[in-house]
Write a protein that holds these residues in place. Structure first.
Motif, mmCIF file in Angstrom:
data_model
loop_
_atom_site.group_PDB
_atom_site.id
_atom_site.type_symbol
_atom_site.label_atom_id
_atom_site.label_comp_id
_atom_site.label_asym_id
_atom_site.label_seq_id
_atom_site.Cartn_x
_atom_site.Cartn_y
_atom_site.Cartn_z
ATOM 1 N N MET A 112 0.928 -1.266 0.059
ATOM 2 C CA MET A 112 0.137 -0.079 0.107
ATOM 3 C C MET A 112 0.994 1.291 0.157
ATOM 4 S SD MET A 112 -3.286 -0.540 -0.399
ATOM 5 C CE MET A 112 -3.935 1.142 0.259
ATOM 6 N N GLN A 146 -9.083 -6.303 1.491
ATOM 7 C CA GLN A 146 -8.636 -4.923 2.259
ATOM 8 C C GLN A 146 -8.001 -4.202 1.212
ATOM 9 O OE1 GLN A 146 -5.778 -5.988 5.224
ATOM 10 N NE2 GLN A 146 -5.130 -3.733 5.134
ATOM 11 N N ILE A 147 -7.174 -4.485 0.299
ATOM 12 C CA ILE A 147 -6.353 -3.450 -0.509
ATOM 13 C C ILE A 147 -6.921 -3.240 -2.055
ATOM 14 C CG2 ILE A 147 -4.413 -3.989 1.029
ATOM 15 C CD1 ILE A 147 -2.845 -5.095 -1.323
ATOM 16 N N SER A 148 -7.374 -4.252 -2.430
ATOM 17 C CA SER A 148 -7.672 -4.122 -3.932
ATOM 18 C C SER A 148 -8.914 -3.195 -4.347
ATOM 19 C CB SER A 148 -8.190 -5.170 -4.779
ATOM 20 O OG SER A 148 -8.051 -6.478 -3.970
ATOM 21 N N ASP A 149 -8.615 -2.194 -5.535
ATOM 22 C CA ASP A 149 -9.672 -1.414 -6.004
ATOM 23 C C ASP A 149 -10.635 -2.124 -7.004
ATOM 24 O OD1 ASP A 149 -8.789 1.068 -4.911
ATOM 25 O OD2 ASP A 149 -6.913 0.773 -6.136
ATOM 26 N N LYS A 177 -14.315 -3.252 -6.584
ATOM 27 C CA LYS A 177 -14.547 -3.912 -5.372
ATOM 28 C C LYS A 177 -15.735 -3.534 -4.679
ATOM 29 C CE LYS A 177 -12.479 -3.119 -1.597
ATOM 30 N NZ LYS A 177 -11.606 -2.665 -0.931
ATOM 31 N N GLU A 178 -16.186 -1.974 -4.742
ATOM 32 C CA GLU A 178 -17.261 -1.784 -4.124
ATOM 33 C C GLU A 178 -18.721 -2.218 -4.906
ATOM 34 O OE1 GLU A 178 -17.606 -0.043 -0.926
ATOM 35 O OE2 GLU A 178 -15.312 -0.567 -0.648
ATOM 36 N N TYR A 199 -16.286 0.726 3.994
ATOM 37 C CA TYR A 199 -16.525 2.121 3.879
ATOM 38 C C TYR A 199 -17.380 2.604 4.894
ATOM 39 C CZ TYR A 199 -21.260 1.760 1.998
ATOM 40 O OH TYR A 199 -22.743 1.676 2.061
ATOM 41 N N ARG A 239 -5.980 9.349 -1.581
ATOM 42 C CA ARG A 239 -4.947 8.397 -1.750
ATOM 43 C C ARG A 239 -4.053 8.443 -0.331
ATOM 44 N NH1 ARG A 239 -2.389 5.433 -5.871
ATOM 45 N NH2 ARG A 239 -4.348 6.280 -7.057
ATOM 46 N N ALA A 298 -5.817 6.561 2.324
ATOM 47 C CA ALA A 298 -6.008 5.009 1.890
ATOM 48 C C ALA A 298 -4.629 4.374 1.954
ATOM 49 C CB ALA A 298 -6.394 4.903 0.455
ATOM 50 N N VAL A 342 -6.081 0.746 3.255
ATOM 51 C CA VAL A 342 -7.353 0.201 2.825
ATOM 52 C C VAL A 342 -7.327 0.881 1.308
ATOM 53 C CG1 VAL A 342 -9.813 0.461 2.748
ATOM 54 C CG2 VAL A 342 -8.521 0.212 5.041
ATOM 55 N N SER A 343 -7.771 0.093 0.468
ATOM 56 C CA SER A 343 -7.875 0.448 -0.783
ATOM 57 C C SER A 343 -8.600 1.838 -1.144
ATOM 58 C CB SER A 343 -8.554 -0.560 -1.715
ATOM 59 O OG SER A 343 -10.188 -0.692 -1.647
ATOM 60 N N VAL A 344 -7.910 2.418 -2.200
ATOM 61 C CA VAL A 344 -8.275 3.818 -2.694
ATOM 62 C C VAL A 344 -9.542 3.775 -2.965
ATOM 63 C CG1 VAL A 344 -8.019 5.615 -4.408
ATOM 64 C CG2 VAL A 344 -5.871 4.219 -3.644
ATOM 65 N N ILE A 345 -10.113 2.909 -3.709
ATOM 66 C CA ILE A 345 -11.654 2.933 -3.997
ATOM 67 C C ILE A 345 -12.741 2.890 -2.905
ATOM 68 C CG2 ILE A 345 -12.374 0.450 -4.236
ATOM 69 C CD1 ILE A 345 -13.402 1.323 -7.157
ATOM 70 N N THR A 346 -12.231 2.167 -1.819
ATOM 71 C CA THR A 346 -13.052 2.326 -0.572
ATOM 72 C C THR A 346 -13.073 3.401 0.185
ATOM 73 O OG1 THR A 346 -12.610 -0.175 -0.608
ATOM 74 C CG2 THR A 346 -13.504 1.138 1.642
ATOM 75 N N ARG A 359 -15.308 5.778 -1.804
ATOM 76 C CA ARG A 359 -16.569 5.871 -1.492
ATOM 77 C C ARG A 359 -17.095 6.144 -0.274
ATOM 78 N NH1 ARG A 359 -20.314 0.152 -1.586
ATOM 79 N NH2 ARG A 359 -22.447 1.379 -1.347
#
Lengths: 303, 121
Positions: free
Chosen positions: A175, A197-200, A216-217, B16, B42, B45, B50-54, B57
């Motif tokens: 990360m 945890q870490i994937s987009d 992922k969301e 999220y 970023r 994150a 924790v992932s950027v996309i989370t 959101r």
């Protein structure tokens, strides 16, 4: 605006004697983390090896960091860091030897960053490879890859066999490397917690095919379990997105993907009571997806 | 900067929502007063792993709820029209929702739950 792509696979096919990859499409935007999930033997490592130019696909096109693979792989590999379990290090040499070795090949080597990583990973430069534990070995290979500051980090099963503390160290450092938003990570794992945890983005592979590939969301959001009560023993509506049905007397749990509000309505209209609608963890989705894909495959074989 | 977000693996809510809750708590206790700049998506994150996309959101949902303001190119900050009471109210609602769900799964009736709640008010 066009977002630059770190990886673009189109219709990749690869046949081995007992296994084949079929029409694999996979795109990874720059600055994101893609997690490949799938059971053992699904084709995760084969996809990674093709992306690394270690295997040539039978058909399809592939670009990595803008370079065509495998033709332009020398240029691409300068900017990719690859970590896999079967990575060979010289057993009788030290970690320091490998650092000097990689530094002599790659001009992007960052000595200060390498020193920082050594410290964070509790590694000693003069340690010989043959004396390292599995966790130390994984951390050493990750350090050797990250200190090159690669644009794309490809990591096959990063956390397999690691204790929870080392697993956290490895994920944390993956990360950290993303602070630079032009860097991307592609990794495979059957540890669904890591992926969650870490994937987009998540790509689900089964039997050489991509079953789902989404951010992922949306992926986690699209799967639901509906807890139903079926007092009058009515037939369930025949919905194409039903992936699993578990019945026990008048109670029924139905797992669906592509969920939206109309899904629940369909059950109400069919005369059932929707008691609760639950989210699923990636692990539950994983198991459900595998079972469904297996049933589908068997029914294809039997028909 | 160290944000020290703590997440619980035993918490069944999506990640999220846990991030939203931790941000709302920081605002509610006054650590992040109105107009405080939030870390970039970023930055947060990579800090909390924790992932950027989370994180994205979580920020989007907080913006929708009027808790934070985001402007392209300028980043995000705590809204200055934020109503602390409303914020606490929302937090309370979340707890009540959890309590309600738990009670239902234990077959505790609404009246029973109400009686149990009276103990704390």
């Amino acid at each position: 605006m066009n977002i630059p792509m770190a990886v673009e696979c189109k219709a990749i096919n690869k046949r081995h004697s007992h296994f084949q990859l079929q029409d694999v499409d996979l795109s990874i935007e720059q600055g994101t983390v893609m997690g490949l999930v799938g059971p053992n033997g699904a084709g995760k490592s084969t996809i990674l090896r093709i992306i690394m130019g270690l295997q040539k696909p039978d058909s399809g096109s592939l670009k990595v960091l803008g370079h065509s693979m495998p033709d332009d792989q020398i240029a691409a590999k300068r900017r990719i860091g690859f970590v896999a379990e079967d990575m060979r290090l010289y057993e009788s040499e030290t970690i320091g030897f490998h650092m000097d070795f990689i530094k002599s090949i790659f001009d992007t080597w960052d000595q200060d960053y390498a020193a920082t990583l050594l410290r964070r990973f509790d590694l000693i430069k003069d340690q010989k490879i043959k004396g390292l534990s599995h966790g130390q070995r994984v951390k050493a290979t990750l350090m050797l890859a990250l200190a090159r500051r690669p644009q794309l980090l490809v990591f096959d099963e990063p956390t397999t066999g690691l204790d929870p503390a080392v697993r956290k160290e490895v994920l944390d450092e993956m990360m950290n490397s993303l602070q630079d938003e032009t860097r991307s990570i592609l990794f495979s794992s059957h540890n669904t917690l890591d992926i969650e945890q870490i994937s987009d983005y998540i790509t689900f592979i089964y039997d050489g095919r991509i079953i789902e590939s989404k951010d992922k969301e949306s992926f986690l959001d699209s799967w639901r379990r509906l807890r139903l009560v079926n007092i009058d023993n009515k037939p369930l509506p025949d919905l194409p997105n039903i992936k699993q049905i578990q019945q026990s007397g008048r109670l029924c749990a139905v797992t669906v993907n592509d969920y939206d509000d109309s899904t629940a309505d369909q059950f109400t209209k069919a005369g059932l009571t929707v008691e609760n609608i639950e989210h699923l963890t990636l692990e539950e989705i994983f198991i459900c997806n595998v079972q469904y894909a297996k049933e589908l495959k068997n029914s294809r074989i039997n028909s | 900067m160290n944000f020290n977000f703590t997440f619980s693996q035993a918490d069944k809510r999506p990640m999220y929502q846990q991030i939203m809750e931790q941000i709302i708590q920081r605002i509610a206790v006054g650590d992040w007063p109105p107009n405080t700049s939030l870390p970039s998506i970023r930055q947060l994150a990579t800090e909390i792993k924790v992932s950027v996309i989370t994180v994205k959101r979580a920020y989007l949902e907080l913006e929708r709820e009027g808790v934070i303001v985001t402007q392209q190119g300028k980043g995000s900050w705590v809204s200055d029209t934020i109503d602390m009471n409303e914020l606490r109210h929302e937090e309370l609602e979340q707890h009540l929702e959890q309590a309600g769900k738990l009670a239902k799964s234990m077959a505790i009736s609404a009246d029973e739950l109400l009686n149990m709640l009276k103990k704390y008010t």
